[in-house]
Design an enzyme around this catalytic site. Structure first.
Site, PDB file in Angstrom:
ATOM      1  N   GLY A 161       5.190  -1.055   2.700  1.00 29.70           N
ATOM      2  CA  GLY A 161       4.341   0.100   2.450  1.00 29.70           C
ATOM      3  C   GLY A 161       5.116   1.395   2.331  1.00 29.70           C
ATOM      4  O   GLY A 161       6.183   1.565   2.924  1.00 29.70           O
ATOM      5  N   HIS A 218       0.817  -1.219   0.000  1.00 24.74           N
ATOM      6  CA  HIS A 218       0.000   0.000   0.000  1.00 24.74           C
ATOM      7  C   HIS A 218       0.849   1.266   0.000  1.00 24.74           C
ATOM      8  O   HIS A 218       1.893   1.345   0.623  1.00 24.74           O
ATOM      9  CB  HIS A 218      -0.928   0.008   1.225  1.00 24.74           C
ATOM     10  N   ASP A 219       0.386   2.249  -0.740  1.00 22.75           N
ATOM     11  CA  ASP A 219       0.954   3.603  -0.760  1.00 22.75           C
ATOM     12  C   ASP A 219       2.352   3.672  -1.350  1.00 22.75           C
ATOM     13  O   ASP A 219       3.039   4.681  -1.195  1.00 22.75           O
ATOM     14  CB  ASP A 219       0.950   4.228   0.645  1.00 22.75           C
TER      15      ASP A 219
END
Length: 263
Positions: free
Chosen positions: A136, A118-119
């Site tokens: 992440g 994520h991200d």
């Protein structure tokens, strides 16, 4: 293309000439651009935004729910740019409230079994070799390459045109234009072959080498080296990019194999 053995949610926005092979599943709130090929047994979940002329190979899972216990179901995306190839069994998570999206740029090659958490923000023309694992919030600049079976700690930044050796544990930021290798991961020269292939002049390459000699091999600490670079070397796009990267590094940058005790 209507494929009776694939499931495509009626609310998904699929360009007219996208090919979806059998046994793939495409959820709602998905957008896929023209000319993209979705291979068999691919799962594309809510929030995926896939560009034009991409190739997604069997077993890939795009825009999965983040593996982050803080994730609270916010409406986020996973964005893949044009002409990017995602090979077998790659997993790409969508974003969290931090950046609200995970991004893979244009013309990238994400090889089999890689994971992009994520991200993460991956630039254009990047390569992740087989089984690379990105935690992440990792960021990669354009044309960066990470060798196979490497793992990047969350929040790490890898500069443009950098090349990281296979099997690396990336705990610190890797500045632009360098090669990084060994354990612990250290500076191993600049990526001169890659730079030449991308049209950098001999003068530009020499200037980049000069910057890194002062930064890593002068015996100065990083603050002193940066001040000396700024004072002695003429401004250039490459010089300024390196200075800004090092000064804004959140995790600190890798050290030099040649001067391990200098900083």
């Amino acid at each position: 293309m209507n494929q009776p053995l694939a499931y495509i949610h009626p609310e998904a926005k699929i360009a007219h000439n996208v090919v979806v092979e059998p046994f793939s599943t495409i959820y709602k709130n998905v957008e896929i651009g023209e000319g993209t090929w979705i291979g068999p047994n691919v799962t594309i979940m809510e929030g995926a935004r896939i560009g034009k002329n991409c190739k997604i190979f069997p077993g890939a899972v795009i825009s999965s729910v983040p593996q982050d216990l803080k994730f609270a179901g916010e409406d986020t995306t996973a964005v893949i740019g044009d002409n990017t190839v995602v090979r077998e069994c790659v997993t790409i998570s969508r974003g969290t409230i931090d950046k609200m999206r995970t991004v893979v740029g244009n013309n990238c090659l994400i090889m089999s079994y890689a994971h992009i958490a994520h991200d993460c923000i991956i630039g254009n023309n990047c390569i992740l070799v087989n089984a690379v694992q990105l935690g992440g919030h990792v960021e990669m600049g354009d044309y960066a390459i990470i060798g196979g079976s490497s793992a990047a700690h969350q929040f790490v930044k890898i500069g443009a045109h950098a090349m990281v050796s296979g099997g690396s544990l990336i705990r610190k930021d890797v500045p632009p234009y360098v090669k990084a290798a060994r354990e612990p991961l250290t500076y191993a020269g600049i990526n001169s072959i890659g730079l030449r292939r991308r049209g950098f002049s001999s003068e530009q390459i020499n200037d980049i080498q000069h910057v890194y000699r002062l930064l890593f091999m002068s015996g100065l600490n990083y603050t002193e080296a940066l001040d000396k670079i700024e004072l002695e070397l003429a401004p250039s796009k490459e010089r300024d990019e390196i200075l800004n990267f090092v000064r804004n590094s959140g995790r600190g940058i890798i050290k030099s194999y040649f001067a391990k005790d200098a900083n």
